[in-house]
Design an enzyme around this catalytic site. Structure first.
Site, PDB file in Angstrom:
ATOM      1  N   ARG A   1     -13.997  13.405  -0.167  1.00 10.61           N
ATOM      2  CA  ARG A   1     -14.179  11.968  -0.381  1.00 10.61           C
ATOM      3  C   ARG A   1     -15.240  11.334   0.521  1.00 10.61           C
ATOM      4  NH1 ARG A   1      -8.749   9.002  -2.042  1.00 10.61           N
ATOM      5  NH2 ARG A   1      -9.992   8.296  -3.774  1.00 10.61           N
TER       6      ARG A   1
ATOM      7  N   ARG B   1       2.056   2.868  -1.043  1.00  8.57           N
ATOM      8  CA  ARG B   1       0.671   2.398  -1.148  1.00  8.57           C
ATOM      9  C   ARG B   1       0.376   1.929  -2.568  1.00  8.57           C
ATOM     10  NH1 ARG B   1      -3.527   6.335  -0.343  1.00  8.57           N
ATOM     11  NH2 ARG B   1      -4.612   4.474  -1.021  1.00  8.57           N
TER      12      ARG B   1
ATOM     13  N   CYS C   1      -6.115   8.804   0.633  1.00  6.04           N
ATOM     14  CA  CYS C   1      -5.348  10.026   0.417  1.00  6.04           C
ATOM     15  C   CYS C   1      -6.176  11.269   0.734  1.00  6.04           C
ATOM     16  CB  CYS C   1      -4.904  10.086  -1.040  1.00  6.04           C
ATOM     17  SG  CYS C   1      -3.504   9.038  -1.362  1.00  6.04           S
TER      18      CYS C   1
ATOM     19  N   LYS D   1      -2.999  -1.323  -8.992  1.00  4.70           N
ATOM     20  CA  LYS D   1      -3.560  -1.180  -7.630  1.00  4.70           C
ATOM     21  C   LYS D   1      -5.082  -1.071  -7.669  1.00  4.70           C
ATOM     22  CE  LYS D   1      -3.755   2.989  -4.962  1.00  4.70           C
ATOM     23  NZ  LYS D   1      -5.168   3.054  -4.699  1.00  4.70           N
ATOM     24  N   ASN D   2      -5.578  -0.139  -8.466  1.00  4.21           N
ATOM     25  CA  ASN D   2      -7.015   0.114  -8.425  1.00  4.21           C
ATOM     26  C   ASN D   2      -7.838  -1.011  -9.037  1.00  4.21           C
ATOM     27  OD1 ASN D   2      -6.407   2.473  -7.166  1.00  4.21           O
ATOM     28  ND2 ASN D   2      -7.029   3.832  -8.840  1.00  4.21           N
TER      29      ASN D   2
ATOM     30  N   ASP E   1      -5.599  11.057 -11.330  1.00  2.00           N
ATOM     31  CA  ASP E   1      -4.421  10.454 -10.683  1.00  2.00           C
ATOM     32  C   ASP E   1      -3.111  10.814 -11.393  1.00  2.00           C
ATOM     33  OD1 ASP E   1      -5.990   9.343  -8.768  1.00  2.00           O
ATOM     34  OD2 ASP E   1      -5.877   7.287  -9.507  1.00  2.00           O
TER      35      ASP E   1
END
Ligand code: UD1
Length: 418
Positions: free
Chosen positions: A121, A398, A116, A22-23, A305
């Site tokens: 953030r 996600r 999230c 994903k990232n 994570d």
């Protein structure tokens, strides 16, 4: 009604293939916007963040077509400079489009990005860096416009080695006039993937993999075919899971070179790990050792994570373990859910968790509050005796293609309730 039911308590046996990252894929998709040509990106996971990014690219006039795991992105014609609000606010990494849009059109209006709930953030590092490259930022309620007549190369020292800010600077720098130097750049593997993608497309980037990146802007970029690496966090989730249940699993395609800190941690807990040509073989025999102290760190340290799933595993390791979260200031939300399952987790402020291992977790109803914590609850369910129902699983979608399929491959009795 997006809940997952897990009947846990049995050892894991089997093998599963690790999906694309994903990232890594999200910034690569953003980077494709910079290329007035067609890019073919392979191994794109079927996850909602990728779907949202497809929509965002579509809203700029880009043509994105999916066929299986392959996305074809045709960015020859771009029209819009405004990003559709819903897709932006739903996903933190939509902020990566900022650098890409500036590079391509010189202007973009965006809603503040979401993602999230794991702390503040902010995006100050992104905006400050872009200002140094000649970008003017006009902030309005809930959204902002960034505009640059010409992007100028600059020497930028990041006060915090932010992954997203590093990505944005790289994306802006490849089309900027002159040279950009990023000091204290993030070194996460996803940055390396983005740099490799851009370099193959014709960008000139030096220092890839290190903390100082030098980007020579202005080179013409051309379309390429590129393969996204496997997801180290998804692989890490299953690596940790088997330590909570026991068993023997094989993770096909696990990106071993990016997983050193997780592998070391798993070995400390007691895993026997064999790296093979095409993946990771994990045997959990003499396992369940607590970890007296571990902290999350920037790469190559233990990733934030993976912190929630580690907490779930340590909940079942007799003795005391301490986890310190150094990256995000509010990332222990899973603790209260794990306590419902019988875990003994005490929070010391917002940064430290003390975990006293119990014999076993007990299944019950829990709710995901964010992506990684949600996946960790499913992992906890696989370790727990009886049935666990994890609600709010759209968070998990996600980043995980099909977490139930993967656990089923590892022998777990688990299913979706839609
Ligand atoms: C990325 C990853 C996320 C991972 C995180 C840290 C993606 C899509 N997400 O998130 O999975 O958990 O890296 O490895 O790749 N910060 C500021 N100001 C800013 C930007 C960041 O203060 O402008 C702070 C953050 O609050 C945090 C720290 O810097 O405390 C690191 O965040 P950052 O590396 O930017 O994380 P993301 O790129 O958001």
């Amino acid at each position: 009604m997006d809940a997952i039911h897990v009947l846990g308590g049995n050892a894991l046996f089997g093998e599963t293939k690790i999906q694309g990252s994903k990232n890594a894929v999200l910034p690569v998709m953003a980077a494709a916007l910079l290329i007035k040509d067609v890019c073919v990106i392979e191994n794109c996971p079927h996850i909602s963040d990728v779907y949202h990014m497809q929509q965002l690219l579509g809203s700029t006039g880009c043509k994105v077509v999916r066929s299986g795991e392959t996305l074809t992105i045709d960015a020859r014609n771009i029209s819009e400079d405004t990003m559709a609000g819903d897709h932006v606010t739903g996903m933190r990494s939509s902020i990566t489009l900022l650098g890409a849009m500036l590079g391509r059109t010189g202007e973009v209006t965006m809603a503040y990005p979401g993602g999230c709930v794991i702390g503040e953030r902010p995006i100050d590092l992104h905006l400050n860096a872009l200002r140094r490259m000649g970008v003017a930022i006009y902030e309005e309620e809930g959204r902002f416009t960034a505009r640059a007549k010409t992007l100028e190369g600059a020497v930028i020292r990041l006060p915090v080695s932010s992954v997203g800010a590093t990505e944005n600077i790289i994306l802006a720098a490849v089309t900027a006039k002159g040279v950009t130097v990023i000091q204290n750049a993030a070194m996460e593997p996803e940055i390396t993937t983005l740099c490799e993608f851009l370099r193959e497309a014709g960008a000139v980037i030096e220092g890839i993999g290190g903390s100082v990146l030098m980007i020579q802007g202005g080179h013409t970029l051309h379309g390429i075919r590129f393969r996204v690496p496997a997801d180290r966090i998804v692989a890490g989730t299953y690596l940790m899971s088997v330590l909570g249940t026991g068993g023997h699993i094989f993770l096909e395609d696990a990106p071993v070179a990016q997983m050193r800190s997780m592998i070391r941690t798993a070995e400390k807990i007691g895993a026997e790990i064999h790296v093979t040509r095409d993946g990771l073989n994990i045997i959990a025999k003499d396992y369940k050792n607590p970890i007296p102290y571990i902290k999350t760190e920037i790469y190559p340290g233990f990733p934030t994570d993976m912190q929630s799933v580690l907490m779930a595993v340590l909940s079942t390791c007799p003795g005391e373990s301490v986890i310190e979260e150094t990256i995000f200031e509010d990332r222990f939300r899973i603790a209260s859910q794990l306590r419902k399952m019988g875990a003994r987790v005490e929070l010391k402020g917002k940064r430290q968790a003390v975990i006293t291992g119990v014999d076993s977790l007990l299944g019950c109803e829990v709710a995901a509050e964010e992506l990684r914590g949600g996946a960790a609850l499913v992992a906890a369910g696989s370790m727990a005796l009886g049935e666990t129902v994890v609600k709010n699983c759209h968070f998990i979608e996600r980043g995980y293609e099909d977490i139930c399929r993967d656990y089923q491959n590892l022998g777990v009795n688990i299913f979706w309730q839609r």
